[in-house]
Design a protein around this motif. Structure first.
Motif, short mmCIF file in Angstrom:
data_model
loop_
_atom_site.label_atom_id
_atom_site.label_comp_id
_atom_site.label_asym_id
_atom_site.label_seq_id
_atom_site.Cartn_x
_atom_site.Cartn_y
_atom_site.Cartn_z
N UNK A 169 1.09 -1.02 0.32
CA UNK A 169 0.18 -0.22 0.17
C UNK A 169 0.90 0.94 -0.30
N UNK A 170 2.32 1.52 -0.86
CA UNK A 170 3.62 2.58 -0.89
C UNK A 170 2.30 3.08 -1.49
N UNK A 171 2.66 4.67 -0.56
CA UNK A 171 2.12 5.85 -1.30
C UNK A 171 2.15 5.87 -2.69
N UNK A 172 1.50 6.33 -3.78
CA UNK A 172 2.29 6.97 -4.90
C UNK A 172 2.07 5.87 -6.14
N UNK A 173 2.58 4.08 -5.32
CA UNK A 173 2.71 3.61 -6.00
C UNK A 173 1.42 1.82 -6.42
N UNK A 174 0.02 2.83 -5.56
CA UNK A 174 -0.84 1.94 -5.39
C UNK A 174 -1.22 0.98 -6.69
N UNK A 175 -1.31 1.43 -7.57
CA UNK A 175 -2.24 0.88 -8.73
C UNK A 175 -0.55 -0.16 -9.41
N UNK A 176 0.45 -0.22 -9.25
CA UNK A 176 1.43 -1.09 -9.41
C UNK A 176 1.67 -2.40 -8.33
N UNK A 226 20.69 6.00 -0.90
CA UNK A 226 18.80 5.22 -2.16
C UNK A 226 17.88 5.26 -1.49
N UNK A 227 17.65 5.41 -0.46
CA UNK A 227 16.26 5.01 0.59
C UNK A 227 16.03 6.82 0.74
N UNK A 228 16.91 7.25 1.17
CA UNK A 228 16.72 9.31 1.80
C UNK A 228 16.06 9.09 0.49
N UNK A 229 16.76 9.20 -1.09
CA UNK A 229 15.90 10.09 -2.08
C UNK A 229 15.34 9.79 -2.23
N UNK A 230 14.32 8.43 -2.03
CA UNK A 230 13.13 8.32 -1.71
C UNK A 230 13.15 7.41 -4.07
N UNK A 231 14.33 7.18 -4.30
CA UNK A 231 14.36 6.09 -5.64
C UNK A 231 13.65 4.97 -5.60
N UNK A 232 12.77 4.42 -6.83
CA UNK A 232 13.11 3.37 -6.58
C UNK A 232 13.09 2.75 -7.80
N UNK A 233 12.56 1.38 -8.62
CA UNK A 233 12.50 1.18 -9.78
C UNK A 233 11.12 0.49 -10.03
N UNK A 234 10.68 1.49 -11.49
CA UNK A 234 9.33 0.53 -11.82
C UNK A 234 9.60 -0.05 -12.96
N UNK A 249 6.36 10.88 -6.69
CA UNK A 249 6.70 9.75 -6.81
C UNK A 249 7.27 10.00 -8.66
N UNK A 250 7.10 9.59 -9.36
CA UNK A 250 6.99 9.34 -10.70
C UNK A 250 8.24 9.51 -10.46
N UNK A 251 9.12 11.07 -9.86
CA UNK A 251 10.59 11.90 -10.95
C UNK A 251 11.15 10.62 -10.21
N UNK A 252 11.11 9.88 -8.86
CA UNK A 252 11.87 9.28 -8.23
C UNK A 252 12.42 7.70 -9.03
N UNK A 253 11.31 7.45 -9.71
CA UNK A 253 11.21 6.30 -10.34
C UNK A 253 12.17 5.59 -11.51
N UNK A 254 13.26 5.11 -11.53
CA UNK A 254 14.02 4.71 -12.45
C UNK A 254 13.24 3.54 -13.75
N UNK A 255 13.07 3.60 -14.85
CA UNK A 255 11.67 3.14 -15.31
C UNK A 255 13.08 1.75 -16.44
N UNK A 256 12.45 0.46 -16.62
CA UNK A 256 12.64 0.13 -16.79
C UNK A 256 11.93 -0.95 -17.46
N UNK A 257 11.80 -1.39 -18.64
CA UNK A 257 10.63 -1.87 -19.35
C UNK A 257 11.10 -3.91 -19.22
N UNK A 258 9.85 -4.57 -19.57
CA UNK A 258 9.28 -5.57 -19.63
C UNK A 258 10.52 -6.98 -20.95
N UNK A 259 10.37 -6.07 -21.81
CA UNK A 259 10.91 -6.43 -23.16
C UNK A 259 12.60 -6.37 -23.39
N UNK A 260 12.62 -5.52 -22.46
CA UNK A 260 14.24 -5.45 -22.40
C UNK A 260 15.13 -6.08 -21.21
N UNK A 261 13.93 -5.82 -20.42
CA UNK A 261 15.06 -7.26 -18.87
C UNK A 261 14.63 -8.40 -19.57
#
Length: 409
Positions: A169-176, A226-234, A249-261
């Motif tokens: 139930x992380x704030x900002x990420x509820x739909x992920x 990293x934790x203090x900066x609120x950084x995550x990976x999406x 929270x979007x600006x703290x999230x590093x993008x990673x695509x399914x197909x490129x993983x």
């Protein structure tokens, strides 16, 4: 191991079109050797129905909730799977463990494990050699099957390292709705992202941060930053998937695509089918970790130690991308969307992954941007960067992550 019990997307080939109740029964049978009680059956079937849990999160709950002889049997199954995982110690063996037939082999082995079983007494080498002998594949076939198979190499590591896929139930990420916590850092996945891709990304993050895989992060200052900066990976499946992240929270999230993983890259090493998790996750670690923990050394601004090294590598201090880089440059990034700070992020990525061996076969692809694609070339051609990235006080990784974090705590 969780996936080896049938809790992955790939297990559809073995689970078929089972109802939610039948899926729950199968999971309980494979993990505990019995069917669930009526209350548990209805509870978990309902969770599958409303999408709040997946097969792998149910399996994790069953593991964690086991008591008495059930707990002993589960521990023994984990020990067997870990020993089996250790025996998959060559690319040929890992490739042979691919597809439904191989998964069934492990399932049948695990089905014989009970509270009195001893992993040390089981003959894994013979079982694996039979898989190798029966599944000689061309490179093309291997490439196709490794990415689509249930891989105990990846999934068992997630279980043993407590890198479990959970709801949250992380704030900002509820739909992920799916998340893996890696030393306090969130790895989130959008709907449609394959579960094995999420688990792989979490393992890569864990290996970067705990490179000796002893269960303790190598550089706590970096993780704290990293934790203090609120950084995550999406992880996203479709463009715009991460736009549902709210509350800034979007600006703290590093993008990673399914197909490129691409977990399979660590077996086939195809130069053009690179595993982008090695890049994007490292970007987050250096940008939000090292740059903040050591601002005068790795800070992403002019005048830091790494910036000064980069200025030499680019043939000058270019705040804006030049129309043409000097001939002396060995780092010539030209993406117009990448500013000076971004250039430092990319520079550290190229340097470290070259030192770790990820770029050795990719010079034809990356050469226009980065020329020193091996540890030897970085050491002799860019000694300032090599010195920074191999200085023991900073605890950079010394071997390349492969998505199989192996801490057994």
């Amino acid at each position: 191991m969780l996936q080896s019990f049938g809790a992955s997307e790939e297990a559809v080939t073995l689970f078929g079109n089972k109802t939610n109740e039948d899926t729950v029964k199968t999971l309980f049978q494979q993990i505990l050797g019995r069917t669930p009680d009526t209350g548990g059956l209805l509870f978990y079937a309902g969770k599958l129905e409303d999408g709040s849990m997946t097969g792998i999160t149910i399996a994790q709950n069953v593991f964690d909730g086991a008591t008495g002889s059930d707990a002993t049997m589960v521990a023994n199954k984990l020990a067997v799977a870990k020993a089996f995982n250790t025996s998959l110690n060559t690319a040929e063996k890992k490739a042979a463990y691919a597809g439904a037939d191989a998964v069934v082999t492990l399932r049948e082995m695990l089905a014989t494990v009970d509270s009195s079983s001893d992993a040390a007494s089981m003959n894994f080498d013979e079982t694996i050699q039979n898989l190798v002998d029966d599944n000689k594949k061309s490179d093309t076939a291997i490439n196709a099957t490794v990415s689509n198979s249930e891989s105990v190499v990846i999934s068992e590591a997630a279980a043993s390292a407590h890198l479990a896929v959970t709801t949250h139930s992380d704030s900002g990420y509820e739909l992920l709705t799916r998340k893996v916590d890696v030393f306090g850092i969130g790895i989130y996945a959008a709907e449609g992202v394959a579960e094995n891709k999420l688990i792989h990304a979490a393992n890569v993050m864990a290996e970067y941060l705990d490179n000796d895989e002893n269960g303790v992060v190598d550089n706590q200052l970096v993780v704290d930053a990293i934790i203090a900066s609120k950084a995550t990976v999406g992880l996203w499946k479709n463009e715009g998937d991460l736009d549902v992240i709210t509350e800034g929270q979007r600006r703290y999230t590093m993008d990673l695509g399914d197909t490129e993983t691409r977990p399979e890259w660590h077996v086939n090493n195809l130069p053009k089918a690179f595993d982008a998790s090695l890049e994007e996750i490292l970007h987050s670690i250096t940008q939000n970790g090292y740059a903040l923990a050591y601002p005068e050394i790795f800070g992403e601004k002019t005048g830091t130690s790494v910036a000064d090294a980069m200025d030499v590598a680019r043939g000058g201090q270019f705040i804006e991308i030049p129309e043409q880089y000097p001939e002396s440059a060995w780092y010539s990034y030209t993406d117009p969307s990448c500013n000076y700070m971004c250039m430092i992020t990319e520079y550290m990525y190229w340097g470290l992954t070259s030192i770790l061996g990820a770029q050795a076969s990719r010079l034809d692809i990356i050469g226009k941007e980065w020329q020193y694609n091996t540890a030897e070339l970085v050491q002799t051609g860019d000694p300032a960067l090599y010195s920074l990235l191999t200085d023991d006080q900073y605890k950079f990784p010394t071997h390349l992550p492969d998505g199989t974090y192996a801490f057994e705590g």
